[in-house]
Design an enzyme around this catalytic site. Sequence first.
Site, mmCIF file in Angstrom:
data_model
loop_
_atom_site.group_PDB
_atom_site.id
_atom_site.type_symbol
_atom_site.label_atom_id
_atom_site.label_comp_id
_atom_site.label_asym_id
_atom_site.label_seq_id
_atom_site.Cartn_x
_atom_site.Cartn_y
_atom_site.Cartn_z
ATOM 1 C CB SER A 66 8.804 -5.091 -1.817
ATOM 2 O OG SER A 66 7.444 -4.601 -2.355
ATOM 3 C CG HIS A 103 8.060 0.445 -2.425
ATOM 4 N ND1 HIS A 103 8.416 0.263 -3.563
ATOM 5 C CD2 HIS A 103 7.567 -0.642 -1.952
ATOM 6 C CE1 HIS A 103 8.278 -1.162 -4.136
ATOM 7 N NE2 HIS A 103 7.673 -1.471 -3.100
ATOM 8 C CG HIS A 142 2.831 -1.084 -5.931
ATOM 9 N ND1 HIS A 142 3.492 -0.225 -5.092
ATOM 10 C CD2 HIS A 142 3.723 -2.415 -6.275
ATOM 11 C CE1 HIS A 142 4.574 -0.974 -4.849
ATOM 12 N NE2 HIS A 142 4.584 -2.155 -5.640
ATOM 13 C CE1 TYR A 162 0.238 -1.424 -2.558
ATOM 14 C CE2 TYR A 162 0.579 -3.039 -4.273
ATOM 15 C CZ TYR A 162 1.045 -2.538 -3.297
ATOM 16 O OH TYR A 162 2.351 -2.481 -2.804
ATOM 17 C CD GLU A 163 1.479 2.780 -3.933
ATOM 18 O OE1 GLU A 163 2.035 3.433 -3.355
ATOM 19 O OE2 GLU A 163 2.430 2.242 -4.921
ATOM 20 C CB ALA A 209 9.168 -8.908 -3.366
ATOM 21 C CG MET A 213 0.387 -7.477 -5.717
ATOM 22 S SD MET A 213 0.047 -6.985 -3.879
ATOM 23 C CE MET A 213 -0.325 -8.546 -3.030
ATOM 24 C CB SER A 214 4.907 -4.273 -9.363
ATOM 25 O OG SER A 214 6.008 -5.222 -9.030
ATOM 26 C CG ASN A 241 5.474 -15.122 -0.379
ATOM 27 O OD1 ASN A 241 6.066 -14.087 -0.856
ATOM 28 N ND2 ASN A 241 4.531 -15.631 -0.675
ATOM 29 C CG HIS A 264 4.289 -5.527 3.238
ATOM 30 N ND1 HIS A 264 4.689 -5.913 1.665
ATOM 31 C CD2 HIS A 264 5.030 -4.190 3.316
ATOM 32 C CE1 HIS A 264 5.412 -4.877 1.383
ATOM 33 N NE2 HIS A 264 5.647 -3.935 2.238
HETATM 34 N N1 HPA Z 1 1.591 -12.792 -3.908
HETATM 35 C C1 HPA Z 1 1.453 -11.679 -4.502
HETATM 36 N N2 HPA Z 1 2.350 -10.655 -4.316
HETATM 37 C C2 HPA Z 1 3.523 -10.989 -3.676
HETATM 38 C C3 HPA Z 1 3.636 -12.305 -3.119
HETATM 39 C C4 HPA Z 1 2.655 -13.275 -3.240
HETATM 40 O O1 HPA Z 1 2.612 -14.164 -2.545
HETATM 41 N N3 HPA Z 1 4.854 -12.174 -2.530
HETATM 42 C C5 HPA Z 1 5.330 -10.887 -2.639
HETATM 43 N N4 HPA Z 1 4.450 -10.337 -3.302
#
Ligand code: HPA
Length: 299
Positions: free
Chosen positions: A40, A71, A93, A95-96, A123, A226-227, A250, A264
């Site tokens: 990402s 993306h 992903h 989740y898509e 990320a 998530m990937s 983060n 996001h």
């Molecule tokens: N959690 C899940 N996926 C993520 C995060 C997170 O804090 N940051 C970037 N992708």
Amino acid sequence: MGPHPPARARCCSFEDYQQTTEWLLSRTSLRPRVAVICGSGLGLLAEPLQNRQSFRYQDIPNFPLSTVQGHEGRLVFGTVKEQPCVFMQGRFHLYEGYSLCKVTFPVRIFKLMGVHTLVVTNASGGICPDFKVGDMMIIKDHVNLPGFAGQHPLSGPNDERFGVRFPCMSDAYSAALRRLALEISGELGCTTFTREGVYCMVSGPNFETVAEARMLQVLGSDSVGMSTVPEVTVAKHCGIRVFGLSLITNKVCMDYSREEKLNHEEVLNISEMRVETVRKLVHELVARCHAPEQGINTH
Ligand code: HPA
């Protein structure tokens, strides 16, 4: 039909993989040996490339489409200091709504094209208390949480043309490439924000609750995203060597009193801020990684 119900079919057949590979190889003279998946906000990892040639996902037969902001949805061929490679600008992903067979579709295309090494980037949220926003984490291992719950890219009939039924995952991330990345990080002056750790995949799309984040820490995760894990699993299955780099965008919220809420955009902002540094590291690694020796476990 026999006495047993048929095994759940996979959504992509060997012929689909072959068709896509032939389509691509008949349109480029490049023969990539290293593939890079851009996470990402990290699409710029694919710039600049020499002898650049790109294809939109929507034009490639059987390819899924990227639906997420950050993306781009392009497969970019080119060379980095003589090394022929291919970059995925945009990944798929769970989740898509894609099956994990579709999510990992490009990895088997890379295999059929002759790729020996896959570089995955993403990320992720920092769980390890020592991590800071902007840190680069070299992935040394992962936790496949969706896999524990039966969401696994290799479930269903096994295709022996790609790999064995029960692949070993205890050396998923090449130790040699992790050492090389640490060396390059030192040369680039990035040692103070280069880490190593365990990446945990969740399916998303929501970010974690506080209780979930605490659970992931107990499970031994240093970061969460998530990937990546499905692609790495399928790469390892078919004998592609893997290097993974996770950008900490983060700090995952571990505390009910914390006020700021994650979104996001924040993830994308940090990725874009660090993309130039990640690009230098990835390009240097791509340029210097030679084909692994056959038959000897030097990974
Ligand atoms: N959690 C899940 N996926 C993520 C995060 C997170 O804090 N940051 C970037 N992708």
